[in-house]
Design a protein around this motif. Structure first.
Motif, PDB file in Angstrom:
ATOM      1  N   ASN A   1      16.003  -1.719  -4.567  1.00 50.19           N
ATOM      2  CA  ASN A   1      14.161  -2.128  -2.967  1.00 50.19           C
ATOM      3  C   ASN A   1      14.309  -0.466  -2.652  1.00 50.19           C
ATOM      4  N   LYS A   2      15.433  -0.855  -1.456  1.00 49.03           N
ATOM      5  CA  LYS A   2      15.125   0.683  -0.679  1.00 49.03           C
ATOM      6  C   LYS A   2      15.249   2.022  -1.173  1.00 49.03           C
ATOM      7  N   PHE A   3      15.572   1.633  -2.640  1.00 48.60           N
ATOM      8  CA  PHE A   3      15.588   3.159  -3.138  1.00 48.60           C
ATOM      9  C   PHE A   3      14.597   3.686  -3.759  1.00 48.60           C
TER      10      PHE A   3
ATOM     11  N   PHE B   1      11.199   1.937  -3.043  1.00 47.32           N
ATOM     12  CA  PHE B   1      10.724   1.828  -1.884  1.00 47.32           C
ATOM     13  C   PHE B   1      10.234   3.438  -0.934  1.00 47.32           C
ATOM     14  N   THR B   2      11.231   3.994  -1.043  1.00 39.79           N
ATOM     15  CA  THR B   2      11.860   5.503  -0.258  1.00 39.79           C
ATOM     16  C   THR B   2      11.401   6.757  -0.736  1.00 39.79           C
ATOM     17  N   ASN B   3      11.393   6.165  -2.422  1.00 41.60           N
ATOM     18  CA  ASN B   3      11.395   7.355  -3.294  1.00 41.60           C
ATOM     19  C   ASN B   3      10.114   7.430  -3.764  1.00 41.60           C
ATOM     20  N   GLU B   4       9.222   6.542  -3.367  1.00 37.87           N
ATOM     21  CA  GLU B   4       7.720   6.841  -3.532  1.00 37.87           C
ATOM     22  C   GLU B   4       6.885   8.168  -3.758  1.00 37.87           C
TER      23      GLU B   4
ATOM     24  N   LYS C   1       8.207  10.599  -4.736  1.00 42.84           N
ATOM     25  CA  LYS C   1       9.017  11.679  -5.181  1.00 42.84           C
ATOM     26  C   LYS C   1      10.295  11.547  -6.106  1.00 42.84           C
TER      27      LYS C   1
ATOM     28  N   TYR D   1      14.449  -4.326   3.592  1.00 46.96           N
ATOM     29  CA  TYR D   1      14.599  -4.403   1.822  1.00 46.96           C
ATOM     30  C   TYR D   1      15.429  -5.568   1.136  1.00 46.96           C
TER      31      TYR D   1
ATOM     32  N   GLY E   1       7.046  -2.741  -0.344  1.00 43.35           N
ATOM     33  CA  GLY E   1       7.380  -1.633   1.115  1.00 43.35           C
ATOM     34  C   GLY E   1       7.593  -0.681   0.785  1.00 43.35           C
ATOM     35  N   GLY E   2       7.943   0.046   2.227  1.00 45.72           N
ATOM     36  CA  GLY E   2       7.511   1.513   2.015  1.00 45.72           C
ATOM     37  C   GLY E   2       6.543   2.361   1.707  1.00 45.72           C
ATOM     38  N   PRO E   3       5.908   3.648   1.219  1.00 45.96           N
ATOM     39  CA  PRO E   3       4.422   3.715   1.476  1.00 45.96           C
ATOM     40  C   PRO E   3       3.484   2.898   0.234  1.00 45.96           C
TER      41      PRO E   3
END
Length: 469
Positions: free
Chosen positions: A88-90, A92-95, A97, A404, A411-413
């Motif tokens: 999930n973190k991977f 959501f934080t790489n949106e 990118k 996450y 999540g994230g952006p």
């Protein structure tokens, strides 16, 4: 004639070999995740859609392949399914990118304006329009309106009845709110005229994309055309009579606000409104439905929610509407709603698309592959939530779950921009429900099904009794 038959047979065989080869070519990269690829075109789509529970499709394969990521072929594309907080973190934080949000091409038939750009671009455009409408001062002004509509809803749909169908009524409630706050429509006849075809869209938008008369997908396309036609009439009427069009205001309904900021054509505005109604309607009604379910099953939780809400009610004058300050006091009630969303996420998961090749958990993910994340992969994982099947609202006290692991809003952006709007309508619903009624389920062991959102298989019929202190 014989030679012609041989020729056709050879051409057919060649075509089948080409299709199968192309299917295999999607999975010819080295070091791909473990998994199954199924047949050309279909892949494992039917298993994914017909599993009854999306998390079962995921959990079965996670166990089978002993991996937090596995490959498959669903909705017409090679895909990797990720699970766990790291996955999930991977994502959501790489949106924007490494990945972007993605929907099947079949969605374009229901939202034609997305074909002019892409469903991804359309989503970005809509998200850019939402912050003004959903900013804190705007949300605070909606509380009284929501409470007034909730009171009318319970007077008209619940009062003086022995038995009601909860899923149907929660959909009516959230749609009525959306029509008032998004479109400034209060006429109940107009709301019902929009609502009847609207439900067909939600059930057909993620169905098997077979555009044949009688299929859910075909019904969704027809219903979307009908709703879009009505929305265009509403838009034209608004532009004729609203002098604020072209001048943004903090207290406008969403339609007026969008017309003031956007030079889009009527059809494009209608599609954005349609998408917003779908996003804000089915998800919130799902949460409200399952709140009723769990409160019926857990009397001790109901009593704690009732106590909190009645303490708020005692401080109100006769007929006084809820205020923002009252919403802030509903801490335990919101914890209950959060636990409901943990056990029954209104959106079981969503897709991303790889815009660059990358590695995750030691496996290669090619550019263009789709990625799917599942909320239940963490929500029901004992590593993150001890005794995950136990209903425990106090999990959300203090700092709450680890980052996450709890993702009913993504999540994230890409976290749902309507999260706070949903919180308001859910809490207003709870307040008006428990202060007026007690209830019991008609079917004690009713199953949960998905289409594509979760709902009780029989619509959650309940027997209701007026509350008396």
């Amino acid at each position: 004639m014989y030679l012609f038959i041989i020729f056709i047979a050879n051409i057919t065989l060649f075509a089948l070999i080409f299709i199968f080869y192309k299917h295999l070519s999607h999975f010819s990269y080295p070091n791909l995740p473990p998994g199954n690829i199924g047949f050309p075109f279909l892949g494992e789509t039917l298993s994914f859609l017909s599993s009854g529970r999306p998390e079962k499709f995921v959990s079965d394969r996670v166990r089978r392949f002993s991996s937090a990521v596995f490959k498959t072929h669903i909705v017409g594309s090679p895909a990797a399914v990720v699970s766990g907080s790291l996955g999930n973190k991977f994502l959501f934080t790489n949106e924007d990118k490494l990945v972007v949000s993605w929907w099947p091409d079949s969605v374009n038939k229901i939202f034609p304006s997305s074909m002019k750009t892409s469903s991804i671009e359309e989503a970005k455009n809509l998200r850019n329009l939402l912050p003004q409408f959903l900013k804190p001062e705007a949300l605070q002004s909606y509380v009284g309106v929501m409470d007034e509509i909730a009171r009318r809803h319970f007077d008209e749909e619940w009062a003086n009845k022995d038995r009601v169908l909860v899923h149907l009524l929660t959909k009516r409630f959230t749609f009525r709110l959306a029509c008032r706050l998004f479109l400034n429509i209060e006429d109940q006849d107009k709301v019902e005229k929009l609502g009847e075809p609207f439900n067909l869209i939600g059930s057909g938008i993620f169905s098997v994309p077979i555009d044949f008369p009688g299929t859910p997908y075909n019904r969704a396309i027809k219903a979307a055309k009908l709703v879009r036609k009505e929305l265009i009439e509403i838009i034209r009427s608004q532009m004729r009579i609203d002098p604020t069009v072209g001048k943004a205001s903090s207290n406008q309904d969403f339609l007026s606000h969008m017309l003031s900021l956007s030079d889009a054509k009527e059809e494009d505005v209608a599609d954005k409104i349609l998408g917003l109604l779908i996003a804000g309607h089915d998800t919130a009604s799902t949460v409200c439905t399952f709140i009723v379910k769990y409160l019926a099953e857990l009397p001790h939780v109901y009593e704690l929610v009732l106590h909190e809400q009645m303490e708020i009610e005692k401080e109100k004058g006769r007929g006084e509407l809820l205020k923002w300050e009252d919403i802030k006091k509903m801490k335990y009630s919101w914890n209950v709603a959060c636990e409901v969303m943990r056990l029954t996420p209104p959106v079981p998961g969503a897709f991303r698309q790889a815009i660059h090749p990358f590695s995750f958990d030691g496996f290669f993910i090619p550019k263009g592959w789709k990625l799917y994340w599942s909320a239940n992969a963490t929500h029901r994982n004992p590593e993150y939530f001890p005794e995950p099947e136990r209903f425990e609202p106090r999990r959300f006290e203090g700092n709450g779950p680890a980052p996450y692991t709890y993702i009913p809003f993504g999540g994230g952006p890409r976290m749902c921009p309507g999260k706070e709007y949903a919180r308001l309508e859910i809490l207003v619903f709870i307040h008006n429900l428990v202060k007026r009624f007690r209830w019991e389920k008609v079917f004690p062991h009713e199953n949960t099904v998905f289409n594509p959102f979760p709902f009780p298989s029989n619509g959650l019929p309940i027997r209701i009794f007026p509350y008396s202190s």
